[in-house]
Structures are given as structure tokens and as C-alpha cells.
Scaffold this motif. Structure first.
Motif, short mmCIF file in Angstrom:
data_model
loop_
_atom_site.label_atom_id
_atom_site.label_comp_id
_atom_site.label_asym_id
_atom_site.label_seq_id
_atom_site.Cartn_x
_atom_site.Cartn_y
_atom_site.Cartn_z
N ILE A 4 -1.74 11.91 0.83
CA ILE A 4 -2.97 11.15 0.59
C ILE A 4 -4.05 12.11 0.09
O ILE A 4 -4.27 13.19 0.65
CB ILE A 4 -3.43 10.41 1.85
N SER A 5 -4.74 11.70 -0.94
CA SER A 5 -5.78 12.54 -1.55
C SER A 5 -6.90 12.81 -0.57
O SER A 5 -7.47 11.90 0.03
CB SER A 5 -6.35 11.84 -2.79
N SER A 6 -7.25 14.06 -0.42
CA SER A 6 -8.37 14.40 0.45
C SER A 6 -9.69 14.01 -0.18
O SER A 6 -10.71 13.96 0.50
CB SER A 6 -8.36 15.90 0.77
N TRP A 49 -9.94 11.07 -1.96
CA TRP A 49 -10.00 9.62 -1.72
C TRP A 49 -10.19 9.31 -0.22
O TRP A 49 -10.97 8.45 0.15
CB TRP A 49 -8.70 8.97 -2.22
N MET A 50 -9.49 10.05 0.62
CA MET A 50 -9.59 9.83 2.07
C MET A 50 -9.55 11.18 2.78
O MET A 50 -8.51 11.63 3.24
CB MET A 50 -8.46 8.93 2.57
N PRO A 51 -10.70 11.85 2.88
CA PRO A 51 -10.74 13.15 3.55
C PRO A 51 -10.43 13.00 5.04
O PRO A 51 -10.51 11.91 5.60
CB PRO A 51 -12.19 13.61 3.33
N GLU A 52 -10.09 14.12 5.66
CA GLU A 52 -9.74 14.08 7.08
C GLU A 52 -10.86 13.49 7.93
O GLU A 52 -10.60 12.90 8.98
CB GLU A 52 -9.40 15.48 7.58
N SER A 53 -12.08 13.64 7.50
CA SER A 53 -13.20 13.10 8.26
C SER A 53 -13.17 11.58 8.31
O SER A 53 -13.86 10.96 9.13
CB SER A 53 -14.53 13.56 7.66
N SER A 54 -12.37 10.96 7.42
CA SER A 54 -12.25 9.51 7.40
C SER A 54 -11.02 9.02 8.15
O SER A 54 -10.78 7.81 8.22
CB SER A 54 -12.20 9.00 5.94
N ALA A 70 -4.43 16.44 1.25
CA ALA A 70 -4.83 16.99 2.54
C ALA A 70 -3.59 17.28 3.37
O ALA A 70 -2.47 16.93 3.00
CB ALA A 70 -5.73 15.99 3.27
N THR A 71 -3.79 17.91 4.48
CA THR A 71 -2.67 18.19 5.37
C THR A 71 -2.21 16.91 6.03
O THR A 71 -2.86 15.87 5.95
CB THR A 71 -3.11 19.20 6.44
N ILE A 72 -1.08 16.97 6.70
CA ILE A 72 -0.59 15.80 7.42
C ILE A 72 -1.30 15.68 8.75
O ILE A 72 -1.90 16.64 9.25
CB ILE A 72 0.93 15.89 7.65
N MET A 73 -1.24 14.49 9.35
CA MET A 73 -1.76 14.30 10.70
C MET A 73 -0.64 14.61 11.69
O MET A 73 0.42 13.98 11.65
CB MET A 73 -2.24 12.86 10.90
N ILE A 92 0.84 -1.21 0.00
CA ILE A 92 0.00 0.00 0.00
C ILE A 92 0.87 1.25 0.00
O ILE A 92 0.63 2.21 -0.73
CB ILE A 92 -0.94 -0.01 1.21
N SER A 93 1.90 1.25 0.85
CA SER A 93 2.79 2.41 0.92
C SER A 93 3.46 2.68 -0.41
O SER A 93 3.57 3.82 -0.86
CB SER A 93 3.84 2.19 2.01
N LEU A 94 3.91 1.60 -1.08
CA LEU A 94 4.55 1.76 -2.38
C LEU A 94 3.58 2.33 -3.39
O LEU A 94 3.91 3.24 -4.17
CB LEU A 94 5.10 0.40 -2.85
N LEU A 95 2.34 1.83 -3.36
CA LEU A 95 1.32 2.31 -4.28
C LEU A 95 1.04 3.80 -4.06
O LEU A 95 0.99 4.58 -5.02
CB LEU A 95 0.02 1.50 -4.09
N LEU A 96 0.90 4.20 -2.77
CA LEU A 96 0.63 5.60 -2.49
C LEU A 96 1.80 6.49 -2.89
O LEU A 96 1.61 7.59 -3.39
CB LEU A 96 0.33 5.78 -1.00
N THR A 97 3.03 5.99 -2.71
CA THR A 97 4.21 6.77 -3.08
C THR A 97 4.26 6.99 -4.58
O THR A 97 4.54 8.09 -5.07
CB THR A 97 5.48 6.05 -2.60
N ILE A 98 3.99 5.92 -5.35
CA ILE A 98 4.00 6.04 -6.82
C ILE A 98 2.94 7.01 -7.27
O ILE A 98 3.16 7.87 -8.14
CB ILE A 98 3.78 4.65 -7.46
N MET A 99 1.75 6.93 -6.66
CA MET A 99 0.66 7.83 -7.04
C MET A 99 1.03 9.28 -6.75
O MET A 99 0.76 10.18 -7.55
CB MET A 99 -0.62 7.45 -6.29
N THR A 100 1.65 9.49 -5.60
CA THR A 100 2.04 10.85 -5.24
C THR A 100 3.07 11.39 -6.23
O THR A 100 3.01 12.53 -6.68
CB THR A 100 2.60 10.88 -3.82
#
Length: 697
Positions: free
Chosen positions: A226-228, A230-235, A32-35, A9-17
Motif C-alpha cells: 500500500i502506498s505510503s 496514499w495511506m501513510p502509517e499515521s492513517s 510503506a512497511t507491513i503491519m 478493493i483487494s483486487l484493485l490494490l493488487t493490480i496497482m502493486t
């Protein structure tokens, strides 16, 4: 931790970014912003399992002395998962002991396997986790690793009946966490990673009641990139993290098999640490080991987070008494004080030193106890005590006069159902005197006697039922005398002092044993003092000309009590005795009264009326609840109210006119009841909020 899934998953997110968009999800980035962290994150933490070792059951290859210089804490996998279910990690015990030996802070995590709609399994897994980690003096918040949910579709592409919905997973985690807290007193920290959280966590559930350990690799901070959409802060379910696993490819020279880059590394806030439990010690008291002028034993227990190595004892102005490294098992302390395992090797807490008779003068003294801990620290405790003695002996049924005993020792018998028939008391090397009197079968309270004289009877086979003891002269000025008795059907009662009654009255119960202690004036009692004397008070005679509700109960070990009326208590209080049956009637009131009881192993019985028995006779079955209602003319102009005293609940609120009073599903006994009648529509005699408690399904 399941590294393969999170790494993918991390690799996938890194490639997408890197590509500027999440093409797989066909959305624009809109990052979105970081946590942020929940506090300053300056701690380095490693988490390990059997796979970070040679995977043997005898030794571990990690150099924990070196590891302590490289990290601030270590998390150890307690349980893993394979095709057959969960199992204890092969190195968990070795890792914990090694960390403890070098005083490296450590904690445990549990790989969770939730089962759909099976909250009892969740609770059982929590019990399994707790039963393992309670044996260790861990310093870090226990962790629940939540990263598994059976796939939504099976291998044939059909809906998987074992897959949990988001709401079901939240309920399962809550059941686990609640059970664990009820056992340990601690809230859990949840471990998971973004993709799993997005697809499996119910955002309406208050996840932030738990601390968060989040895994997100190859990013400068959790949730970075991470896309807000795809996964907004509310999630996210949390707004802050407490520990962040930033790589699974770390290396540490203290972990040999991490050289190729297979080690989980984390940064953390100090929120991951539990507060270190304070060192504790208690002195059971210096006591005589012989009957007449014998040696003196100093006995107690001590606990520290790192474990106890030695106990040194001094007295008064640091005069030397002695030292012991024989720290022996005290199961009572382990159960009552260290049940959550926070103190290392808490089972071994007992210590004992014996000195010759006459070592202490008959005076007030201060003991100074130095507890030397395994990590080299020392905790000091002081105890004030008075070396003065009371001596006593009992005349026991079929035994005769027993030997004299002193200062808290038991005189009498236990488990033999033998009555005490007479007593003698005297002070040893102490100015002043001691007086006492006994309550004797068929006689009542006898006159006061003093200083070794007999109180009770000889050759008449009459039981003692209660006793009073008091000091006189200088002894009374300097000391309090405490005493407690073992009474038939009651066991050990609480402590009475200075002439108070100890025992029972009105029950014809024999005394079987006694303990007596001297303590300095106004010092703490040696134990509870709330229930030293149990008296059965006969109810007032019932006036047959008055309109009333009248009732009586059949009580365990007592039988039928006398009738009482109009709000009086029928049953017992503080004796843990069950009601087994009840009879109720009206006097001088037109109409009738009906009642039904809920009985152990039977359930609700049919209604009976007008002084008939409801319950059972000779079957030792407890009443658990009751319903009462009026009939005929009585029902037209009166209301009947009733409340019960239930085991573990105390007095519940008032029910009326056929409502249930008591409990169901808890297996709790009724112990007492009160019933009143009032004019129709009149206010209740008290609160009606909770008259009946039903156990959750």
C-alpha cells in the motif's frame, strides 16, 4: 463480512502493486512497511455465517468434529444486515452449539450499522449483541464488524444526510463499545479493512485501545504494497494486528459448500482468546429438611466453562456420600455469576443430595465435591462444616406459636406485616447452652433467658423490635451463632453474632421473621454483617441562646424528624429512604435564610424562607437537589455550607451560598443533609470539588 467490496478493493490494490504505481490515485508507489502482528500469529481461524451452510433453521451441514482438527477457533456471525435492518444469523445458534459440543473455541462478530448522530441507537445495538451472545460460553474476544458507512453522495450525486463523518463514526463505535463493556466486562475487537479505514476512521481517535482484526487479501502481510503516500502509517490507526483475514476464497473439507472456494480464513495471535473462566462452586450448606431429626440435604451450585455433567460428593477421608446428574436451574446464580454468559448453560448449575438423618455425626466435617464437566475434566472443591443444630420457634401476631425450625430456616412471616411477639431457642444434641433476650415494645430489653424459655410477651400484643443471642459453655468454645431479622420498613438486615443486637431501636418497627445459624468458631459469616442493627439516636436539645442554623427533613415512611443543627445529619443512612421536604431557619442571627429544592417530576421549586416548607407533602416525591442562601445581615457576615447524601453517590462535597448540591438527570433521591454556617470567607468544612452531579445529555 461484506466480501464483495473487500475483494474488489483487494483486487484493485493488487493490480496497482503489480503495475508499479497506483495509477487510479495518480501517485508513485513509495510502499510503506507491513503491519506486524501483536505477537506470534500461529493460530488458524475460520469465520462463518449462514452462507457457509444450507441456510436452514433446523440443522447445519458443517462437520464440527472434523473442523476442530483443521482450525484452532471459529468466529460466528451473530447478526447480519438486509434491506430492512439487522437480523439474527439463521445458523448462529446451531453453529455455537455444535462448536460447544466438540469443545472447539468460538466467538461471535456483529455487523454494525451506525446511524448518524444517534449514539443511543449504538448503545441499543450493543445491548442487542450482548443479549444474544451472553447465552453462550464463547472463548474468543467479541468482535464489532465496522465496514459500513452510508455513501457520502446519494444516487443523485447530492450529499447524503445519512453519511457519517470520521469523527461521527468514531463516536458511534465508542458508544457501542463502551455500552458493550459495561454489560459484559469485555473490550471489543474491531474488524475492518484498509480502504474503509483510510476513508472512514478518524486518526485522532485512539483506535488501538481495541484489538484489530484486519482483512487484506492476496498479500504476504497486512498493508503490504500500500502506498505510503496514499495511506501513510499515521492513517493505519493501529500499529499491530491481532487477527488477519487473508482470503475469502479458502476451502475446508469440514465445510461442504466451501469446495468452490468461498470461505474466510484467518491467521491469529492468541490475543483473540479470552481467559477461560475458572470453575466455580458453592455450597449453600447442609440443612435439615424436616423439623425434628429429618433427613439432611447437601445443596449448592457449580459452574464450568464447558458445562456441568455430574456432581459426586464425598466427606472427610473420601467416604462416599452420593452422586447426582440432576443439574437444575439456578436463576440467582445465572444472574449474579454468569450474567456475561462465559459458562456454558450456566442457568443449570444447581445440585442437591439428601442423606438420612444421623448420616453425619455431630462434629466438624469436610465435604469433598467433585464436579464432572461435559468435556471430561473434573474440578474438586472442599467445604468445612459442622453438623450441630440450633432450633427455634416464633409466636406470631394472629397466628400463635409456629412449629420449630432449624439452622437457617425462616421463622416468622414474610409480606404479611405480622409482628413477632415472643421467641424460644434451644440447641439439639450439642453440649453447652443458648441464652437470648428481646427488646419489646413499651418495655425495652428484657432479662436474659435460656434453653427453650420464652422471651417476649404472651397475650399483650406487643411487638419484638430487636434480639440478642449468645452461646454458653462448650457450645460457645466451638461455635459462633449468627442471626438476622426481617424488620418493618427495612427488610432483611445483615447478620449479627454472639450477643450483638439485631433489629431496630427508636423507630417502633416490628420484627417479622428471623433466621439463625451455627458455624464453626471463627469461620466466615453466612452473609454481610455491616448493618445488623439500626438505631435512631435522638438529637441533642438545641440551645435557643446560641447562634445556629437549624433544620429538619421529612423522610419516606418516617415523617418529620426532629430539628438538628450545625452540621448534624438530618435524614437516614443505609435505609434507602428519600427526603421529601425540608425546613430551615436561623436562631439568634440577624437576617434570613432562603432555600429551593429540586423535586421529582417538578424540577426546581421557588425559593422559600425562614422555616417554610420546601418540597412536597403527601405526594411521595423525592428531593434530588437543594440550594441554600443567606439574606440580609446574615449574608453580609456569614457563609452557609451544605452537603447531601445522594442515592448511588454517597456523601457529595460541600456547596455554599446558593450553589446546587445533589444530582440532576439521574432520578437519584436525597437521603440526608448537613448544613453549617461559618464566618464570611472562612475555610469550607470539607472538600468542595463535587457538590453537584449532572447526568450527561
Amino acid at each position: 463480512m461484506n466480501k464483495s467490496i473487500k475483494t474488489l478493493i483487494s483486487l484493485l490494490l493488487t493490480i496497482m502493486t503489480a503495475c508499479g504505481s497506483f495509477a487510479y490515485f495518480n501517485v508513485n508507489v513509495n510502499a510503506a512497511t507491513i503491519m506486524p502482528s501483536a505477537g506470534e500469529a500461529n493460530l488458524k481461524v475460520v469465520d462463518i455465517s449462514q452462507w457457509n451452510d444450507s441456510v436452514t433453521t433446523n440443522t447445519d451441514d458443517i462437520d464440527f468434529s472434523l473442523l476442530k482438527t483443521q482450525v484452532d477457533a471459529v468466529y460466528i456471525r451473530s447478526y447480519g444486515r438486509n434491506d430492512t435492518g439487522t437480523y439474527v444469523d439463521w445458523q448462529a445458534v446451531n453453529f455455537a452449539r455444535s462448536a460447544q459440543e466438540v469443545n472447539l473455541k468460538y466467538g461471535f462478530y456483529y455487523y454494525y450499522i451506525p446511524k448518524k448522530d444517534d449514539l443511543e441507537d449504538a448503545r441499543q445495538q450493543a445491548k442487542t449483541y450482548y443479549s444474544f451472545i451472553k447465552n453462550f460460553a464463547y472463548s474468543c474476544v467479541p468482535v464489532l464488524d465496522v465496514e459500513y458507512n452510508p455513501p457520502a453522495l446519494d444516487e443523485n450525486g447530492e450529499p447524503n444526510p445519512e453519511h457519517l463523518s470520521k469523527a461521527q463514526l468514531a463516536a458511534s463505535v465508542k458508544a457501542f463499545a463502551d455500552e458493550f463493556k459495561s454489560l459484559s466486562g469485555f473490550d471489543l475487537m474491531i474488524y475492518s479493512y484498509p480502504n474503509f479505514i483510510k476513508n472512514n476512521f478518524d486518526t485522532s481517535f485512539p483506535w488501538n485501545q481495541y484489538k484489530l482484526w484486519i482483512a487484506h487479501y492476496d498479500v504476504p502481510a497486512p498493508m503490504y504494497g500500500i502506498s505510503s503516500t496514499w495511506m501513510p502509517e499515521s492513517s493505519w490507526c493501529w500499529s499491530r494486528w491481532d487477527m488477519w483475514q487473508y482470503t475469502s476464497e479458502g476451502t475446508l473439507t469440514s465445510v461442504p459448500n466451501s469446495a468452490s472456494g468461498h470461505l474466510d480464513l484467518n491467521t491469529a495471535t492468541d490475543n483473540i482468546f479470552l481467559s477461560t473462566p475458572i470453575a466455580l462452586s458453592s455450597l449453600d450448606s447442609p440443612s435439615s429438611t424436616e423439623l425434628n431429626g429429618g433427613d439432611i440435604t447437601i445443596r449448592g451450585w457449580a459452574l464450568s466453562h464447558s458445562g456441568v455433567d455430574r456432581v459426586d460428593v464425598y466427606y472427610d477421608d473420601f467416604l462416599w456420600v452420593g452422586s447426582t446428574s440432576d443439574i437444575y436451574e439456578r436463576p440467582d446464580v445465572q444472574e449474579s455469576v454468569n450474567s456475561n454468559g462465559r459458562y456454558n448453560d450456566g442457568l443449570h448449575s444447581g445440585f442437591s443430595l439428601t442423606v438420612e438423618a444421623g448420616f453425619f455425626s455431630n462434629d466438624k466435617h469436610t465435604l469433598r465435591v467433585a464436579v464432572i464437566n461435559r468435556n471430561g475434566t473434573v474440578n474438586w472443591f472442599t467445604y468445612d462444616f459442622t453438623y450441630a443444630q440450633v432450633e427455634y420457634q416464633s409466636h406470631v401476631q394472629d397466628v400463635g406459636w409456629q412449629d420449630w425450625v432449624r439452622d437457617g430456616d425462616v421463622s416468622g412471616t414474610s409480606g404479611q406485616s405480622k409482628r413477632l411477639e415472643a421467641m424460644r431457642f434451644q440447641l439439639v444434641d450439642l453440649a453447652g447452652g443458648i441464652e437470648y433476650r428481646t427488646h419489646v415494645q413499651d418495655i425495652g430489653w428484657m432479662p436474659w433467658v435460656a434453653n427453650g424459655a420464652l422471651s417476649g410477651t404472651s397475650g399483650q400484643s406487643k411487638r419484638l423490635e430487636a434480639i440478642q443471642i449468645r452461646l454458653t459453655g462448650e457450645a460457645a468454645d466451638d461455635y459462633d451463632i449468627y442471626y438476622r431479622v426481617h424488620a418493618e420498613n427495612n427488610g432483611w438486615l445483615d447478620w449479627a453474632k454472639n450477643g450483638e443486637s439485631s433489629g431496630t431501636a427508636g423507630y417502633s418497627y416490628r420484627l417479622e421473621a428471623i433466621e439463625v445459624k451455627l458455624v464453626p468458631k471463627n469461620a466466615a459469616a453466612p452473609g454481610p454483617t455491616t448493618r445488623a442493627f439500626v438505631e435512631r439516636i435522638a438529637p441533642a436539645p438545641i440551645d435557643p441562646s446560641v447562634q445556629k442554623v437549624v433544620y429538619k427533613t421529612h423522610v419516606q415512611d418516617v415523617g418529620w424528624q426532629d430539628y438538628v443543627t450545625s452540621g448534624d445529619v438530618s435524614g437516614t443512612s443505609g435505609q434507602s429512604k428519600r427526603l421529601e421536604a425540608i425546613q430551615i431557619k436561623l436562631t439568634n442571627i440577624a437576617g434570613g435564610i432562603e432555600y429551593s429544592t429540586h423535586v421529582q417530576d417538578v424540577g426546581w421549586m421557588d425559593y422559600v424562607a425562614n422555616d417554610a416548607l420546601s418540597g412536597t407533602s403527601g405526594q411521595s416525591k423525592r428531593l434530588e437537589a437543594i440550594r441554600i442562601r443567606l439574606t440580609g445581615a446574615a449574608a453580609e457576615r456569614l457563609d452557609v455550607y451544605y452537603c447531601v447524601h445522594a442515592q448511588n453517590m454517597g456523601w457529595l462535597d460541600w456547596a455554599k451560598n446558593g450553589e446546587a448540591a445533589g444530582t440532576a438527570g439521574y432520578s437519584y433521591r436525597l437521603e440526608a443533609i448537613k448544613i453549617v454556617i461559618v464566618a464570611k470567607g472562612s475555610p469550607a468544612p470539607g472538600s468542595t470539588a463535587t457538590s453537584f452531579r449532572q447526568a450527561p445529555a
